[in-house]
Design a protein around this motif. Structure first.
Motif, mmCIF file in Angstrom:
data_model
loop_
_atom_site.group_PDB
_atom_site.id
_atom_site.type_symbol
_atom_site.label_atom_id
_atom_site.label_comp_id
_atom_site.label_asym_id
_atom_site.label_seq_id
_atom_site.Cartn_x
_atom_site.Cartn_y
_atom_site.Cartn_z
ATOM 1 N N PHE A 293 39.837 48.719 40.802
ATOM 2 C CA PHE A 293 38.601 47.943 40.802
ATOM 3 C C PHE A 293 38.553 46.940 41.950
ATOM 4 C CE2 PHE A 293 39.114 48.749 36.083
ATOM 5 C CZ PHE A 293 38.283 49.858 36.086
ATOM 6 N N SER A 294 39.710 46.475 42.401
ATOM 7 C CA SER A 294 39.727 45.478 43.471
ATOM 8 C C SER A 294 39.271 46.059 44.806
ATOM 9 C CB SER A 294 41.131 44.873 43.619
ATOM 10 O OG SER A 294 42.049 45.859 44.047
ATOM 11 N N LYS A 295 39.336 47.373 44.950
ATOM 12 C CA LYS A 295 38.911 48.024 46.197
ATOM 13 C C LYS A 295 37.468 48.505 46.136
ATOM 14 C CE LYS A 295 43.516 49.392 47.545
ATOM 15 N NZ LYS A 295 44.419 50.496 47.862
ATOM 16 N N GLN B 181 28.599 47.076 43.973
ATOM 17 C CA GLN B 181 27.694 48.168 43.609
ATOM 18 C C GLN B 181 28.452 49.355 43.022
ATOM 19 O OE1 GLN B 181 27.623 46.577 46.620
ATOM 20 N NE2 GLN B 181 25.815 45.340 46.210
ATOM 21 N N GLU B 182 29.606 49.680 43.608
ATOM 22 C CA GLU B 182 30.421 50.786 43.081
ATOM 23 C C GLU B 182 30.941 50.453 41.681
ATOM 24 O OE1 GLU B 182 32.333 52.608 47.179
ATOM 25 O OE2 GLU B 182 33.242 50.817 46.254
ATOM 26 N N LEU B 183 31.383 49.207 41.522
ATOM 27 C CA LEU B 183 31.894 48.785 40.217
ATOM 28 C C LEU B 183 30.793 48.828 39.168
ATOM 29 C CD1 LEU B 183 34.246 47.758 38.541
ATOM 30 C CD2 LEU B 183 33.731 45.442 39.349
ATOM 31 N N ARG C 210 30.779 52.711 29.997
ATOM 32 C CA ARG C 210 30.407 51.470 29.311
ATOM 33 C C ARG C 210 31.480 50.947 28.356
ATOM 34 N NH1 ARG C 210 24.610 50.500 29.687
ATOM 35 N NH2 ARG C 210 23.727 52.161 30.932
ATOM 36 N N GLU C 211 32.404 51.768 27.976
ATOM 37 C CA GLU C 211 33.441 51.340 27.036
ATOM 38 C C GLU C 211 34.635 50.695 27.752
ATOM 39 O OE1 GLU C 211 34.706 55.043 28.783
ATOM 40 O OE2 GLU C 211 32.790 54.515 27.911
ATOM 41 N N ASP C 212 34.640 50.688 29.074
ATOM 42 C CA ASP C 212 35.771 50.158 29.842
ATOM 43 C C ASP C 212 35.662 48.639 29.974
ATOM 44 O OD1 ASP C 212 37.795 49.528 31.606
ATOM 45 O OD2 ASP C 212 37.496 51.319 32.830
ATOM 46 N N ASP C 213 36.260 47.947 29.025
ATOM 47 C CA ASP C 213 36.186 46.486 28.998
ATOM 48 C C ASP C 213 36.857 45.850 30.207
ATOM 49 O OD1 ASP C 213 34.810 46.564 26.599
ATOM 50 O OD2 ASP C 213 36.622 46.340 25.386
ATOM 51 N N GLU C 214 37.899 46.469 30.712
ATOM 52 C CA GLU C 214 38.599 45.919 31.885
ATOM 53 C C GLU C 214 37.661 45.880 33.094
ATOM 54 O OE1 GLU C 214 42.383 46.885 34.810
ATOM 55 O OE2 GLU C 214 42.067 48.115 33.036
ATOM 56 N N ALA C 215 36.906 46.937 33.322
ATOM 57 C CA ALA C 215 35.976 46.980 34.444
ATOM 58 C C ALA C 215 34.874 45.945 34.275
ATOM 59 C CB ALA C 215 35.373 48.375 34.563
ATOM 60 N N ILE C 216 34.390 45.791 33.064
ATOM 61 C CA ILE C 216 33.345 44.798 32.798
ATOM 62 C C ILE C 216 33.872 43.396 33.082
ATOM 63 C CG2 ILE C 216 31.929 43.762 30.981
ATOM 64 C CD1 ILE C 216 31.815 46.626 29.730
ATOM 65 N N GLU C 217 35.099 43.136 32.678
ATOM 66 C CA GLU C 217 35.699 41.822 32.916
ATOM 67 C C GLU C 217 35.846 41.547 34.410
ATOM 68 O OE1 GLU C 217 39.830 39.523 31.869
ATOM 69 O OE2 GLU C 217 39.042 40.969 30.425
#
Length: 69
Positions: free
Chosen positions: A6-8, A12-14, A22-29
């Protein structure tokens, strides 16, 4: 399946990744932590008047007439 780095990813990509996962809480955080530091912050409404003010702010930001869909 391995998660992307996610850091790369651009904001917009994230965002696109989150819409697809939508279930990926880590990405949302991660996306939340990337907020614009210059964006205004609003306190949580404490009274009914505060709530009405917040509704008006949201209506203006969303360009909504306030109708419930």
């Amino acid at each position: 399946m391995t998660k992307p780095d996610f850091s790369k990813m651009s904001r917009q990509e994230l965002r696109a990744y989150i819409l697809a996962h939508r279930e990926d809480d880590e990405a949302i955080e991660v996306l939340i932590k990337r907020r614009n530091p210059n964006s205004p912050t609003y306190p949580f409404p404490q009274t009914n008047e505060d709530l009405r003010e917040m509704e008006e702010i949201l209506k203006k930001k969303l360009g909504s007439s306030g109708e419930v869909i």
